[in-house]
Design a protein around this motif. Structure first.
Motif, short mmCIF file in Angstrom:
data_model
loop_
_atom_site.label_atom_id
_atom_site.label_comp_id
_atom_site.label_asym_id
_atom_site.label_seq_id
_atom_site.Cartn_x
_atom_site.Cartn_y
_atom_site.Cartn_z
N GLY A 31 0.81 -1.21 0.00
CA GLY A 31 0.00 0.00 0.00
C GLY A 31 0.84 1.26 0.00
N ASP A 32 0.16 2.41 -0.06
CA ASP A 32 0.85 3.69 -0.11
C ASP A 32 0.65 4.51 1.16
OD1 ASP A 32 -1.79 4.39 -0.32
OD2 ASP A 32 -1.60 5.44 -2.25
N HIS A 33 0.27 3.85 2.25
CA HIS A 33 0.00 4.54 3.51
C HIS A 33 1.29 5.09 4.13
CE1 HIS A 33 0.48 0.18 4.20
NE2 HIS A 33 1.17 0.55 5.27
N THR A 34 1.13 6.17 4.89
CA THR A 34 2.26 6.81 5.56
C THR A 34 2.63 6.04 6.83
OG1 THR A 34 0.86 8.22 6.93
CG2 THR A 34 1.46 9.05 4.72
N ILE A 35 3.76 6.39 7.40
CA ILE A 35 4.16 5.76 8.65
C ILE A 35 3.21 6.15 9.78
CG2 ILE A 35 5.79 7.58 9.35
CD1 ILE A 35 7.63 5.30 10.37
N GLY A 36 2.67 7.36 9.72
CA GLY A 36 1.69 7.78 10.71
C GLY A 36 0.42 6.95 10.65
N ARG A 37 -0.05 6.67 9.45
CA ARG A 37 -1.23 5.82 9.27
C ARG A 37 -0.94 4.40 9.75
NH1 ARG A 37 -6.31 4.51 9.68
NH2 ARG A 37 -7.16 3.27 7.95
N SER A 38 0.26 3.93 9.49
CA SER A 38 0.65 2.60 9.95
C SER A 38 0.63 2.53 11.48
CB SER A 38 2.05 2.26 9.42
OG SER A 38 2.45 0.98 9.86
N MET A 44 7.39 -4.03 12.75
CA MET A 44 7.79 -2.68 13.12
C MET A 44 6.87 -1.71 12.38
SD MET A 44 11.92 -3.12 12.85
CE MET A 44 12.70 -4.59 13.52
N VAL A 45 6.70 -0.51 12.91
CA VAL A 45 5.82 0.46 12.26
C VAL A 45 6.56 1.08 11.09
CG1 VAL A 45 4.51 2.59 12.52
CG2 VAL A 45 4.52 0.89 14.37
N LEU A 46 6.11 0.75 9.89
CA LEU A 46 6.76 1.17 8.65
C LEU A 46 5.73 1.79 7.71
CD1 LEU A 46 8.67 -2.18 7.99
CD2 LEU A 46 9.71 -0.08 8.87
N PRO A 47 6.15 2.67 6.82
CA PRO A 47 5.22 3.16 5.79
C PRO A 47 4.95 2.06 4.77
CG PRO A 47 7.43 3.98 5.37
CD PRO A 47 7.50 3.26 6.69
N GLY A 48 3.89 2.23 3.99
CA GLY A 48 3.60 1.27 2.94
C GLY A 48 4.70 1.25 1.89
N ALA A 49 4.82 0.12 1.23
CA ALA A 49 5.89 -0.04 0.25
C ALA A 49 5.78 0.96 -0.90
CB ALA A 49 5.87 -1.47 -0.30
N GLU A 50 4.57 1.45 -1.18
CA GLU A 50 4.38 2.42 -2.27
C GLU A 50 4.21 3.85 -1.77
OE1 GLU A 50 2.12 -0.54 -2.37
OE2 GLU A 50 3.90 -1.44 -3.27
N CYS A 51 4.53 4.09 -0.51
CA CYS A 51 4.39 5.45 0.05
C CYS A 51 5.35 6.40 -0.65
CB CYS A 51 4.68 5.43 1.55
SG CYS A 51 4.55 7.03 2.35
N SER A 52 4.86 7.60 -1.00
CA SER A 52 5.68 8.58 -1.72
C SER A 52 6.48 9.48 -0.80
CB SER A 52 4.78 9.43 -2.62
OG SER A 52 3.82 10.12 -1.86
#
Length: 365
Positions: free
Chosen positions: A184-191, A222-230
């Protein structure tokens, strides 16, 4: 096994400076990796590869190994059971007990539940007789627009809790794995937001089902951003901050250990991020009551399998690489990792004594 003995096993698995090797890939999953390396996916190849792993001198940095059912019953070429190979060096054998993911009816696209509760009590009793000391069950949560759904969060939390209660009743320490997928493209904050929601629901379900937290371990991402996060790639310190915040808001101190999975990270990233989490945990208030360690699969095996597939005559060198990776992550679980990483070009020369015949270009991804 009594609950007091289960608590001892759980604390042992989460002991400072040690972690868990996840070698529980199903026949299909390990087969894809073997075939990608040009190897046959047959029982003997799988047995030979796992003999290499389980006869390595990993006891100094590994407290337990999660096995697939096939492996739990296998032996070395000379006839020694893999269970005994582990026990003889002070490593607890564990077992993957879930039966894989299924589409979640009434959920959002791509959401799943985990199969395997129906016959779990009988299977856990059998595994305990063979020598298993702990078990693992994986559930997955997908971040997407409008999701994850409440149904996915609550159903997976409840199934994880049912599994954990059954395991403890059969004498096995449960490792509870509510994995939030990196797709997904979610941010680390969303994660972080979703992680808190999922972990809170999981802890509540464990409490409702009467699971003793002192005899249980958690295996989150671990709390990470999505692989497609810009967004720009976060630093290890950013990942540590978001991860610790989520844990401190949701995990009771009774739980002895948080054993991170390595999904979505390179081998080196997983080690560096684990180290950053532990350094920050020791230097920021209010501290952390749990061990923060690892239950890594690909972050301990990817380069090992690649090296072994390139030259199966170099078994001792391949085992040395595995021991080096385990040691690096053991140091990271104490916040004492300084590098270089075993998979880096410098690693072959500086971190590991007696490492013969390894060339960094053989294992670079």
């Amino acid at each position: 096994m009594s609950l007091s003995n289960l608590e001892i096993v759980a604390r042992y698995l989460a002991a400072p400076g040690k972690g868990i090797l996840a070698a529980d890939e199903s026949t299909g999953t390990i087969g894809k990796r073997l075939e990608k390396m040009g190897l046959k996916n047959d029982e003997e190849t799988r047995r030979s590869y796992r003999e290499l792993l389980l006869t390595s001198a990993i006891g100094g940095s590994i407290s337990g190994v999660i096995l697939f059912k096939e492996t739990l019953y296998q032996s070395t070429e000379s006839g020694k059971t893999f269970v005994k190979c582990l026990v003889d060096q002070g490593v607890y054998p564990g077992i993957k007990v879930d039966e894989g993911l299924q589409p979640l009816e009434g959920g959002l696209e791509g959401e799943t539940w985990t199969k395997g509760l129906e016959n779990l009590a009988a299977m856990c009793a059998e595994y305990a007789k063979v020598g298993a000391k702990f078990a693992k069950w994986r559930a997955t949560i997908k971040i997407q627009p409008g999701g994850p759904s409440e149904k996915a969060i609550l159903q997976n939390a409840d199934e994880l809790a049912q599994y954990a209660k059954i395991c403890q009743g059969a004498g096995l320490v449960p490792i509870v794995e509510p994995e939030i997928l990196i797709d997904g493209d979610h941010t680390i904050g969303r994660s972080q937001e979703v992680t808190e929601k999922v972990l809170a629901a999981t802890m509540a379900a464990l409490w409702r089902h009467g699971v003793q937290l002192e005899a249980c371990l958690l295996k989150p991402q671990m709390v990470l951003p999505g692989a497609e996060c810009s967004d720009p790639k976060p630093s290890a310190e950013d990942i540590a901050k978001h991860t610790l915040t989520a844990l401190r808001r949701t995990i009771p101190p009774a739980l002895p250990g948080v054993m991170f999975l390595s999904g979505g990270q390179t081998e080196e990233e997983a080690t560096v991020n684990l180290d950053a989490i532990n350094r920050m945990a020791r230097t920021t208030e209010p501290g952390c009551p749990w061990s923060l360690s690892f239950s890594f699969g690909r972050a301990l095996q990817h380069s090992v399998l690649k090296f072994w597939s390139s030259d199966q005559s170099k078994g001792l060198d391949v085992q040395q690489l595995l021991m080096s990776l385990a040691r690096a992550n053991g140091l990271a679980s104490r916040g004492q990792y300084t590098g270089p990483h075993p998979t880096s070009a410098e690693g072959s020369a500086s971190l590991y004594e007696g490492f013969r015949g390894w060339r960094a270009d053989q294992i670079t991804s």
